[in-house]
Motif scaffolding. Structure first.
Motif, PDB file in Angstrom:
ATOM      1  N   ASN A 164       0.808  -1.141   0.004  1.00 29.74           N
ATOM      2  CA  ASN A 164      -0.018  -0.010  -0.111  1.00 29.74           C
ATOM      3  C   ASN A 164       0.945   1.293  -0.207  1.00 29.74           C
ATOM      4  OD1 ASN A 164      -2.800  -0.190  -0.287  1.00 29.74           O
ATOM      5  ND2 ASN A 164      -2.903  -1.521   1.600  1.00 29.74           N
ATOM      6  N   LEU A 167       2.341   1.665  -3.456  1.00 30.14           N
ATOM      7  CA  LEU A 167       1.318   1.994  -4.295  1.00 30.14           C
ATOM      8  C   LEU A 167       1.044   3.598  -4.177  1.00 30.14           C
ATOM      9  CD1 LEU A 167      -1.007  -1.011  -4.425  1.00 30.14           C
ATOM     10  CD2 LEU A 167       0.817  -0.313  -6.107  1.00 30.14           C
ATOM     11  N   ASP A 168       1.009   3.945  -2.852  1.00 27.82           N
ATOM     12  CA  ASP A 168       0.960   5.464  -2.545  1.00 27.82           C
ATOM     13  C   ASP A 168       2.115   6.366  -3.144  1.00 27.82           C
ATOM     14  OD1 ASP A 168      -1.544   4.986  -1.233  1.00 27.82           O
ATOM     15  OD2 ASP A 168      -0.637   5.022   0.631  1.00 27.82           O
ATOM     16  N   LEU A 172      -0.557   5.388  -7.471  1.00 28.40           N
ATOM     17  CA  LEU A 172      -1.835   4.816  -7.670  1.00 28.40           C
ATOM     18  C   LEU A 172      -2.769   5.097  -6.819  1.00 28.40           C
ATOM     19  CD1 LEU A 172      -3.053   2.622  -9.780  1.00 28.40           C
ATOM     20  CD2 LEU A 172      -2.480   0.820  -7.848  1.00 28.40           C
ATOM     21  N   PRO A 173      -4.108   5.623  -7.213  1.00 24.46           N
ATOM     22  CA  PRO A 173      -5.116   6.291  -6.421  1.00 24.46           C
ATOM     23  C   PRO A 173      -5.748   4.905  -5.377  1.00 24.46           C
ATOM     24  CG  PRO A 173      -5.682   7.009  -8.858  1.00 24.46           C
ATOM     25  CD  PRO A 173      -4.406   5.840  -8.561  1.00 24.46           C
ATOM     26  N   ASP A 175      -8.634   4.176  -4.677  1.00 27.42           N
ATOM     27  CA  ASP A 175      -9.754   3.604  -5.172  1.00 27.42           C
ATOM     28  C   ASP A 175      -9.635   2.815  -6.569  1.00 27.42           C
ATOM     29  OD1 ASP A 175      -9.451   5.807  -6.457  1.00 27.42           O
ATOM     30  OD2 ASP A 175     -11.593   6.673  -6.196  1.00 27.42           O
ATOM     31  N   SER A 176      -8.485   2.770  -6.798  1.00 27.89           N
ATOM     32  CA  SER A 176      -8.223   2.246  -8.172  1.00 27.89           C
ATOM     33  C   SER A 176      -8.642   0.587  -8.238  1.00 27.89           C
ATOM     34  CB  SER A 176      -6.728   2.346  -8.583  1.00 27.89           C
ATOM     35  OG  SER A 176      -6.371   1.548  -9.694  1.00 27.89           O
ATOM     36  N   PRO A 177      -9.359   0.194  -9.173  1.00 27.49           N
ATOM     37  CA  PRO A 177      -9.515  -1.303  -9.393  1.00 27.49           C
ATOM     38  C   PRO A 177      -8.509  -2.223  -9.690  1.00 27.49           C
ATOM     39  CG  PRO A 177     -10.130   0.083 -11.370  1.00 27.49           C
ATOM     40  CD  PRO A 177      -9.849   0.831 -10.294  1.00 27.49           C
ATOM     41  N   GLN A 178      -7.064  -1.530  -9.807  1.00 28.34           N
ATOM     42  CA  GLN A 178      -5.787  -2.379  -9.933  1.00 28.34           C
ATOM     43  C   GLN A 178      -5.491  -2.581  -8.458  1.00 28.34           C
ATOM     44  OE1 GLN A 178      -3.802   0.367 -12.369  1.00 28.34           O
ATOM     45  NE2 GLN A 178      -3.625  -1.114 -13.925  1.00 28.34           N
ATOM     46  N   ARG A 179      -5.544  -1.823  -7.736  1.00 30.64           N
ATOM     47  CA  ARG A 179      -5.035  -2.054  -6.070  1.00 30.64           C
ATOM     48  C   ARG A 179      -5.382  -3.345  -5.679  1.00 30.64           C
ATOM     49  NH1 ARG A 179      -2.742   2.059  -2.021  1.00 30.64           N
ATOM     50  NH2 ARG A 179      -2.691   3.486  -3.703  1.00 30.64           N
TER      51      ARG A 179
END
Length: 188
Positions: A164, A167-168, A172-173, A175-179
């Motif tokens: 996490n 990704l931050d 990467l947002p 709420d991204s579906p990729q997360r």
């Protein structure tokens, strides 16, 4: 033992019918060698599991069960393993746990570390998809950071926290579906 993905007992993937495992079994049978093939979890008549429960060790446990079933057959003598790709990673793990395995045949089994294999596969996929080289380098550097963070974490919880944070930093947002897909790397 089949390769990665939703492979059926004949070696087919969704939308890709090649019958590789069926052809192999047929060839073995012509020489008096019996074989046992099974659909991977969630394919065909196999028991489905939620995606988050499909782990490498699940496939190892399934294969151990198949060995027990084979050895219960009165006409079966020695038992060996033929593994393709991911199955070529599972077969040596089984042989290490079961000294009665008579032989191993590994086809297209990885001969490099997992992170290196993923990087090479991803580079080839990006290139074949027409992604420019400078973008491929950025995408691979990001993915290498994910894979290494997941691999090197001391626990699943630590891996999730580190991924996490990574990704931050990579922008990467939340709420991204990729997360959620990337966070699945934290799974054992």
């Amino acid at each position: 033992l089949a390769g990665s993905g939703p492979v059926d007992r004949d070696g087919n993937l969704p939308g890709m019918r090649n019958q590789s495992l069926a052809l192999l079994a047929h060839g073995l049978a012509q020489h008096g060698i019996a074989s046992l093939r099974a659909d991977k979890r969630g394919v065909g008549a196999s028991m489905k599991l939620p995606e988050e429960q499909l782990r490498f060790q699940t496939y190892v446990a399934d294969a151990l069960g198949w060995l027990v079933a084979l050895r219960a057959q009165p006409r079966v003598g020695g038992v060996g393993l033929i593994g393709h790709s991911e199955g070529g990673q599972i077969a040596p793990l089984l042989a290490a746990q079961d000294p009665r395995i008579a032989f191993l045949v590994l086809m297209a089994a990885p001969g490099v570390k997992g992170v290196d294999l993923l990087a090479a596969q991803n580079r080839a996929l990006f290139s074949a998809s027409g992604v420019p080289d400078d973008q491929i380098d950025i995408l691979l550097n990001n993915r290498l950071a994910w894979w290494r963070a997941a691999r090197d974490a001391s626990s699943e919880t630590t891996a999730r926290v580190e991924l996490n944070a990574l990704l931050d930093r990579q922008g990467l947002p939340a709420d991204s579906p990729q997360r959620p897909q990337i966070l699945a790397l934290a799974s054992p």
